[in-house]
Write an enzyme that holds these catalytic residues in place. Structure first.
Site, PDB file in Angstrom:
ATOM      1  N   ARG A 135       5.909  11.089   4.537  1.00 26.72           N
ATOM      2  CA  ARG A 135       4.782  12.065   5.920  1.00 26.72           C
ATOM      3  C   ARG A 135       4.299  12.504   5.292  1.00 26.72           C
ATOM      4  O   ARG A 135       2.808  12.889   5.863  1.00 26.72           O
ATOM      5  CB  ARG A 135       5.953  12.574   6.740  1.00 26.72           C
ATOM      6  CG  ARG A 135       6.291  14.309   6.021  1.00 26.72           C
ATOM      7  CD  ARG A 135       6.394  15.348   7.145  1.00 26.72           C
ATOM      8  NE  ARG A 135       7.484  16.465   6.230  1.00 26.72           N
ATOM      9  CZ  ARG A 135       8.774  16.444   6.492  1.00 26.72           C
ATOM     10  NH1 ARG A 135       9.601  15.993   6.709  1.00 26.72           N
ATOM     11  NH2 ARG A 135       8.960  18.000   5.452  1.00 26.72           N
ATOM     12  N   PHE A 136       3.099  11.274   4.353  1.00 21.62           N
ATOM     13  CA  PHE A 136       1.881  11.866   3.450  1.00 21.62           C
ATOM     14  C   PHE A 136       1.042  12.070   4.257  1.00 21.62           C
ATOM     15  O   PHE A 136      -0.500  13.474   4.302  1.00 21.62           O
ATOM     16  CB  PHE A 136       1.599  10.636   2.931  1.00 21.62           C
ATOM     17  CG  PHE A 136       2.502  10.997   1.558  1.00 21.62           C
ATOM     18  CD1 PHE A 136       2.269  12.017  -0.054  1.00 21.62           C
ATOM     19  CD2 PHE A 136       3.174   9.665   1.203  1.00 21.62           C
ATOM     20  CE1 PHE A 136       3.415  11.060  -0.614  1.00 21.62           C
ATOM     21  CE2 PHE A 136       4.049   9.395  -0.110  1.00 21.62           C
ATOM     22  CZ  PHE A 136       3.906  10.501  -1.504  1.00 21.62           C
ATOM     23  N   PHE A 183      -2.182  10.145   5.383  1.00 14.88           N
ATOM     24  CA  PHE A 183      -3.420   9.457   4.896  1.00 14.88           C
ATOM     25  C   PHE A 183      -3.849  10.578   3.483  1.00 14.88           C
ATOM     26  O   PHE A 183      -4.709  10.661   3.848  1.00 14.88           O
ATOM     27  CB  PHE A 183      -4.064   9.061   5.569  1.00 14.88           C
ATOM     28  CG  PHE A 183      -3.951   7.895   6.322  1.00 14.88           C
ATOM     29  CD1 PHE A 183      -2.737   6.988   6.369  1.00 14.88           C
ATOM     30  CD2 PHE A 183      -4.396   6.911   7.537  1.00 14.88           C
ATOM     31  CE1 PHE A 183      -2.612   5.618   6.788  1.00 14.88           C
ATOM     32  CE2 PHE A 183      -4.479   5.968   8.326  1.00 14.88           C
ATOM     33  CZ  PHE A 183      -3.273   5.077   8.224  1.00 14.88           C
ATOM     34  N   THR A 214      -0.232   9.577  11.253  1.00 18.53           N
ATOM     35  CA  THR A 214      -0.407  10.455  11.764  1.00 18.53           C
ATOM     36  C   THR A 214      -0.683  10.304  13.173  1.00 18.53           C
ATOM     37  O   THR A 214      -0.354   9.247  13.484  1.00 18.53           O
ATOM     38  CB  THR A 214      -2.101   9.762  11.242  1.00 18.53           C
ATOM     39  OG1 THR A 214      -2.338   9.437   9.883  1.00 18.53           O
ATOM     40  CG2 THR A 214      -3.373   9.996  12.095  1.00 18.53           C
ATOM     41  N   ASP A 227      -0.390   3.393  -4.771  1.00 17.30           N
ATOM     42  CA  ASP A 227      -1.488   3.516  -5.466  1.00 17.30           C
ATOM     43  C   ASP A 227      -2.510   4.233  -4.503  1.00 17.30           C
ATOM     44  O   ASP A 227      -3.377   2.982  -4.205  1.00 17.30           O
ATOM     45  CB  ASP A 227      -1.842   2.353  -6.524  1.00 17.30           C
ATOM     46  CG  ASP A 227      -3.388   2.998  -7.573  1.00 17.30           C
ATOM     47  OD1 ASP A 227      -3.699   4.211  -7.076  1.00 17.30           O
ATOM     48  OD2 ASP A 227      -4.365   2.492  -8.182  1.00 17.30           O
ATOM     49  N   TYR A 285       7.858  -1.896  -2.369  1.00 19.03           N
ATOM     50  CA  TYR A 285       7.256  -0.351  -3.294  1.00 19.03           C
ATOM     51  C   TYR A 285       9.004   0.013  -3.443  1.00 19.03           C
ATOM     52  O   TYR A 285       9.088   0.949  -4.183  1.00 19.03           O
ATOM     53  CB  TYR A 285       6.259  -0.030  -1.600  1.00 19.03           C
ATOM     54  CG  TYR A 285       6.041   1.427  -2.662  1.00 19.03           C
ATOM     55  CD1 TYR A 285       5.977   1.663  -3.342  1.00 19.03           C
ATOM     56  CD2 TYR A 285       5.365   2.446  -1.231  1.00 19.03           C
ATOM     57  CE1 TYR A 285       5.762   3.400  -3.715  1.00 19.03           C
ATOM     58  CE2 TYR A 285       4.797   2.769  -1.237  1.00 19.03           C
ATOM     59  CZ  TYR A 285       5.258   4.319  -3.083  1.00 19.03           C
ATOM     60  OH  TYR A 285       4.782   5.642  -2.721  1.00 19.03           O
ATOM     61  N   ALA A 311       0.918  -1.225  -0.362  1.00 21.40           N
ATOM     62  CA  ALA A 311      -0.016   0.027  -0.111  1.00 21.40           C
ATOM     63  C   ALA A 311       0.803   0.929  -0.148  1.00 21.40           C
ATOM     64  O   ALA A 311       1.982   1.542   0.510  1.00 21.40           O
ATOM     65  CB  ALA A 311      -1.182  -0.073   1.105  1.00 21.40           C
ATOM     66  N   ASN A 363       5.612  -1.782   8.746  1.00 21.64           N
ATOM     67  CA  ASN A 363       4.927  -0.697   8.248  1.00 21.64           C
ATOM     68  C   ASN A 363       6.630   0.148   8.082  1.00 21.64           C
ATOM     69  O   ASN A 363       7.610  -0.760   8.065  1.00 21.64           O
ATOM     70  CB  ASN A 363       3.678  -0.063   9.158  1.00 21.64           C
ATOM     71  CG  ASN A 363       3.707   0.986   8.067  1.00 21.64           C
ATOM     72  OD1 ASN A 363       3.380   1.608   7.066  1.00 21.64           O
ATOM     73  ND2 ASN A 363       2.115   1.370   8.596  1.00 21.64           N
TER      74      ASN A 363
END
Length: 355
Positions: A112-113, A115, A177, A65, A312, A62, A241
């Site tokens: 550090r997107f 979500f 988050t 995309d 990834y 994940a 993760n």
């Protein structure tokens, strides 16, 4: 890699990392990225993980995309399964830019997107519209940053996604988050899983549910988490993760906040995988992810306890053909060692890695 792939990567690396990420997705969705046309498979590689029939064990993790905009192309890119997302109940922009950094010297990235995604309504619609095939497509599920009830967010997304996704992944391990990782505590996680499973069942569909864990849990926390996973009814785990560790990095971006993925994560995530495999006595399917960039590392991850693996970050440096190359090399190595099926390798070196 082919010359075309090398040239494409070189061009993308001249761009800001997030812009390059977005352009690669657009090119993929438009059919501009050459690929094998589907996953390589063989009797040695085709495997069942928590009820999912995988043509090969090399999946896409994940985070690439996020909004399920290139699912069809990804299913033809050589992966044995694909995970999209994370999806939250409501759309959200994520953290301010810049929020993605290449650490080329370390073969790593920091993100550090937070979500950022289009929300479950739009993502579920895209998953529903896709053409189903032999490559399972799952959805990573999360909670909105400003939610007053994050467990309820997970349940809502699970309920909407269950009829259209082949599997679901509960993501309580993203470091981007605030306080999300607190949900990995035994009591909070047990309640969250119960809510997700209830919402899934109420939808009338029963895709398998995985829990994605952090690589930074200490032994006591991992032991508690393993007990919850054993008793909760989830179908499997994904280990791991990204990490908050910065040990051994040389890049100028090493001090950036966010989750670190790529080559430096391999040993840490593989040790955590092996420990989880031992704590669950090999009875819980585990998908291994973190730092895989070669067939040898895929082999090591499986021998440490994984039933399948995901890649990834290495794609940023080695291109999409990496998945096909790993699958073919794994098959050749299994044949060379006289191993009739991938599952016979799973956990062979778990004790060594756990130490």
């Amino acid at each position: 890699m082919t010359l075309i792939e090398r040239a494409g990567l070189a061009a993308l690396h001249r761009l800001d990392p997030e812009r390059a990420h977005d352009w690669s997705l657009r090119a993929l969705a438009a059919g501009l990225v050459p690929g094998p046309g589907g996953p390589f498979t063989s009797p040695r590689l085709a495997t069942d993980v928590a009820g999912l029939s995988l043509p090969n064990p090399v999946g896409l993790a994940a985070g690439y995309d996020k909004n399920a905009v290139a699912v069809g192309a990804l299913a033809r890119a050589g992966f044995g399964f694909v995970e999209v997302g994370a999806a939250t109940p409501l759309p959200q922009p994520g953290n301010p830019r810049p929020r993605l950094f290449r650490l080329a010297e370390d073969r790593a990235i920091i993100n550090r997107f937070g979500f950022n995604n289009d929300g479950i309504d739009r993502i579920a619609a895209r998953l529903a519209a896709r053409r189903r095939g032999t490559v399972p497509v799952g959805l990573n599920i999360g909670a909105n940053k400003d939610s007053a009830d994050r467990a309820a967010d997970f349940a809502r997304v699970a309920g909407q996604a269950a009829p259209v996704a082949d599997f679901l992944t509960i993501n309580v391990s993203s470091p981007n988050t605030e306080k999300l990782r607190d949900l990995q505590g035994a009591r909070a996680l047990a309640a969250l899983i119960a809510g997700v499973l209830a919402a899934r069942d109420a939808s009338g569909a029963r895709p398998p549910v995985f829990v994605k864990i952090a690589p930074d849990l200490d032994e006591a926390a991992l032991s508690e988490l393993a007990a919850v996973l054993r008793d909760s009814g989830v179908d499997g785990a994904i280990a791991t993760n990204t990490t908050l560790s910065r040990s051994g990095l040389t890049s100028a971006h090493a001090a950036q906040a966010g989750g670190l993925s790529g080559a430096p994560l391999f040993d840490l995530s593989t040790r955590q995988l092996a420990r989880l495999y031992r704590l669950t006595q090999g009875r819980l399917p585990i998908i291994g992810v973190g730092g895989i960039g070669s067939a040898q590392q895929a082999w090591d991850k499986i021998a440490a306890g994984a039933s399948a693996i995901q890649v990834y970050s290495a794609l940023i440096y080695q291109g999409f053909s990496l998945a096909d190359r790993i699958a073919r090399a794994l098959d050749a190595r299994l044949a060379e060692h006289g191993i009739g099926h991938l599952s016979h390798l799973t956990g062979r070196d778990a004790e060594r890695w756990a130490r």
